[in-house]
Design a protein around this motif. Structure first.
Motif, PDB file in Angstrom:
ATOM      1  N   ASN A 225       0.839  -1.205   0.000  1.00 12.80           N
ATOM      2  CA  ASN A 225       0.000   0.000   0.000  1.00 12.80           C
ATOM      3  C   ASN A 225       0.871   1.251   0.000  1.00 12.80           C
ATOM      4  O   ASN A 225       0.618   2.188  -0.757  1.00 12.80           O
ATOM      5  CB  ASN A 225      -0.905   0.034   1.238  1.00 12.80           C
ATOM      6  N   ALA A 226       1.881   1.254   0.884  1.00 12.72           N
ATOM      7  CA  ALA A 226       2.734   2.433   1.013  1.00 12.72           C
ATOM      8  C   ALA A 226       3.438   2.718  -0.310  1.00 12.72           C
ATOM      9  O   ALA A 226       3.460   3.865  -0.773  1.00 12.72           O
ATOM     10  CB  ALA A 226       3.747   2.225   2.133  1.00 12.72           C
ATOM     11  N   ARG A 272     -12.263   1.036  -0.513  1.00  8.91           N
ATOM     12  CA  ARG A 272     -11.177   1.732  -1.195  1.00  8.91           C
ATOM     13  C   ARG A 272     -11.520   3.203  -1.201  1.00  8.91           C
ATOM     14  O   ARG A 272     -12.611   3.584  -1.621  1.00  8.91           O
ATOM     15  CB  ARG A 272     -11.044   1.228  -2.634  1.00  8.91           C
ATOM     16  N   SER A 278      -7.522   2.689  -7.205  1.00  6.86           N
ATOM     17  CA  SER A 278      -7.140   1.423  -6.589  1.00  6.86           C
ATOM     18  C   SER A 278      -7.545   0.262  -7.473  1.00  6.86           C
ATOM     19  O   SER A 278      -6.814  -0.706  -7.607  1.00  6.86           O
ATOM     20  CB  SER A 278      -7.793   1.268  -5.225  1.00  6.86           C
ATOM     21  N   GLY A 282      -5.323  -2.779  -9.373  1.00  5.90           N
ATOM     22  CA  GLY A 282      -5.560  -4.196  -9.116  1.00  5.90           C
ATOM     23  C   GLY A 282      -5.906  -4.495  -7.675  1.00  5.90           C
ATOM     24  O   GLY A 282      -6.026  -5.642  -7.284  1.00  5.90           O
ATOM     25  N   GLY A 283      -6.057  -3.447  -6.853  1.00  9.25           N
ATOM     26  CA  GLY A 283      -6.379  -3.684  -5.444  1.00  9.25           C
ATOM     27  C   GLY A 283      -7.858  -4.004  -5.280  1.00  9.25           C
ATOM     28  O   GLY A 283      -8.693  -3.487  -6.004  1.00  9.25           O
ATOM     29  N   SER A 284      -8.156  -4.893  -4.333  1.00 13.97           N
ATOM     30  CA  SER A 284      -9.549  -5.262  -4.141  1.00 13.97           C
ATOM     31  C   SER A 284     -10.109  -4.687  -2.848  1.00 13.97           C
ATOM     32  O   SER A 284     -11.289  -4.792  -2.574  1.00 13.97           O
ATOM     33  CB  SER A 284      -9.678  -6.780  -4.129  1.00 13.97           C
ATOM     34  N   GLY A 285      -9.243  -4.075  -2.035  1.00 14.14           N
ATOM     35  CA  GLY A 285      -9.721  -3.507  -0.780  1.00 14.14           C
ATOM     36  C   GLY A 285      -9.882  -4.536   0.323  1.00 14.14           C
ATOM     37  O   GLY A 285     -10.589  -4.318   1.296  1.00 14.14           O
ATOM     38  N   GLY A 287      -6.959  -6.211   1.553  1.00 11.28           N
ATOM     39  CA  GLY A 287      -5.667  -6.328   2.244  1.00 11.28           C
ATOM     40  C   GLY A 287      -5.698  -5.887   3.696  1.00 11.28           C
ATOM     41  O   GLY A 287      -5.254  -6.626   4.583  1.00 11.28           O
ATOM     42  N   ALA A 289      -8.345  -5.392   5.608  1.00 13.82           N
ATOM     43  CA  ALA A 289      -9.317  -6.166   6.400  1.00 13.82           C
ATOM     44  C   ALA A 289      -8.640  -7.442   6.905  1.00 13.82           C
ATOM     45  O   ALA A 289      -8.785  -7.822   8.079  1.00 13.82           O
ATOM     46  CB  ALA A 289     -10.534  -6.505   5.554  1.00 13.82           C
ATOM     47  N   MET A 314       0.986   3.783   9.123  1.00 18.67           N
ATOM     48  CA  MET A 314       0.266   2.634   9.667  1.00 18.67           C
ATOM     49  C   MET A 314       1.004   2.181  10.926  1.00 18.67           C
ATOM     50  O   MET A 314       2.218   1.955  10.873  1.00 18.67           O
ATOM     51  CB  MET A 314       0.259   1.488   8.653  1.00 18.67           C
TER      52      MET A 314
END
Ligand code: ATP
Ligand code: MG
Length: 321
Positions: A225-226, A272, A278, A282-285, A287, A289, A314
């Protein structure tokens, strides 16, 4: 109250019967009827919330979570009605989350499937040649599908408690360094950018008690993410220090940060903050969770903060070995 009133009325009627010289048996019959009527009236009042609860429960059985019971009295029946209303609210929320989950999962699965279908149709129609570039696009979509299914399985195992953590002391440094290396490689591989990863662990042999595989998964997602949100050439800093009987790990980036008021929501499934960007990455939101579940199972905590002037931090706490 019912009994005292009924007895009182009976006595009064009998006294009145004696006074006006009506036969005693007639007085007794009238008194009994009055007493029975009162008992019936009061009992109905007392049990009406129970009947309401029964109706509402039947509606819930049919999947309608809207009905609520009027809970005005302060006795046990009122208490029951209030508890019932609370339960109904919670069940409605669970039902909403379940429906959302199905909708989100279907949506997330449909995107790569549609993309694959389009490319395959083009290949069959001869619109696109089966060259390595086209096949690579297809592979990317398949990988995205695979990643999503793995994440969903992880989340389902974590939530149902079937995922057993292998808790033992392990050294944090190699785990962080490994995750950092992978993130850097991923970023370059995805053609994103080159980002400097700076790891500082104090003391160097800091040990955590937990499941090293899962902790690696958490760090890998935080670092991904970073890196994903950092501008080109920026640096991402990972820091681990001792804090009482816990270890505090921080991942700092200098990206845009998380919009005000959304720092708690990013841990929700499929959340997201920048939907379009996002999704394109390709992020699904899922990670964060998953990360929160893993950290919770370790008895730690995780939160997101914004840095000034910009960037995201974080913070993770894990038990120290
Ligand atoms: N370092 C960060 N800077 C800015 N926003 C962030 C950062 N980390 C997470 N977010 C926001 O939180 C959202 C959720 O993150 P999460 O890791 O759960 O999902 P994702 O990265 O989009 O997808 P996945 O991790 O499942 O591949 C992201 O989409 C992004 O909007
Ligand atoms: Mg992520």
């Amino acid at each position: 109250m019912v009994i005292v009133t009924a007895v009182g009325v009976t006595v009064l009627v009998l006294i009145a019967a004696v006074r006006i010289q009506v036969p005693l048996w007639l007085g007794a019959v009238v008194a009994s009827l009055l007493a029975l009527g009162m008992v019936q009236f009061l009992a109905r009042g007392m049990t009406s919330p129970l009947r309401e609860i029964a109706h509402a429960a039947q509606a819930m059985g049919r999947g309608d979570y809207q009905p609520r019971v009027v809970a005005s009295s302060r006795d046990e029946v009122g208490e029951l009605a209030r508890t019932f209303n609370k339960m109904a609210t919670e069940l409605a929320e669970v039902d909403r989350v379940r429906k959302d989950l199905i909708a989100n999962v279907s949506h997330e699965l449909r995107t790569p499937i549609s993309a694959l279908q389009a490319v395959l149709e083009n290949l069959i129609d001869g619109v696109e040649p089966p060259d390595p570039r086209t096949l690579e696009t297809m592979l990317e979509q398949v990988q995205r599908l695979g990643r999503l299914v793995t994440q969903l399985l992880d989340l389902s195992k974590l939530e149902s408690g079937t995922l057993a953590l292998e808790r033992r002391p392990f050294e944090l440094k190699p785990v962080i360094e490994q995750a950092a290396k992978e993130s850097a490689v991923n970023a370059v591989h995805a053609g994103l950018k080159s980002v400097d990863l700076d790891v500082a662990i104090e003391p160097g042999d800091l040990r955590v008690r937990g499941d090293s595989e899962r902790v690696h998964q958490v760090l890998a997602n935080l670092l991904d993410n970073a890196v994903r949100h950092s501008p080109h050439g920026a640096s991402v800093r990972v820091q681990a220090v001792v804090e009482d009987r816990r270890v505090r790990i921080e991942v700092d980036d200098s990206g845009p940060g998380i919009p005000e008021g959304e720092t708690a929501r990013v841990f929700e499934r499929f959340y997201r903050s920048d939907e379009a960007r996002s999704a394109a990455d390709g992020g699904s939101g899922l990670g964060l969770a998953i990360a929160r579940w893993i950290v919770d199972l370790h008895g730690g905590d995780i939160r997101a903060e914004n840095r000034s002037p910009s960037g995201c931090r974080m913070v993770v706490h894990l038990p120290r070995a």
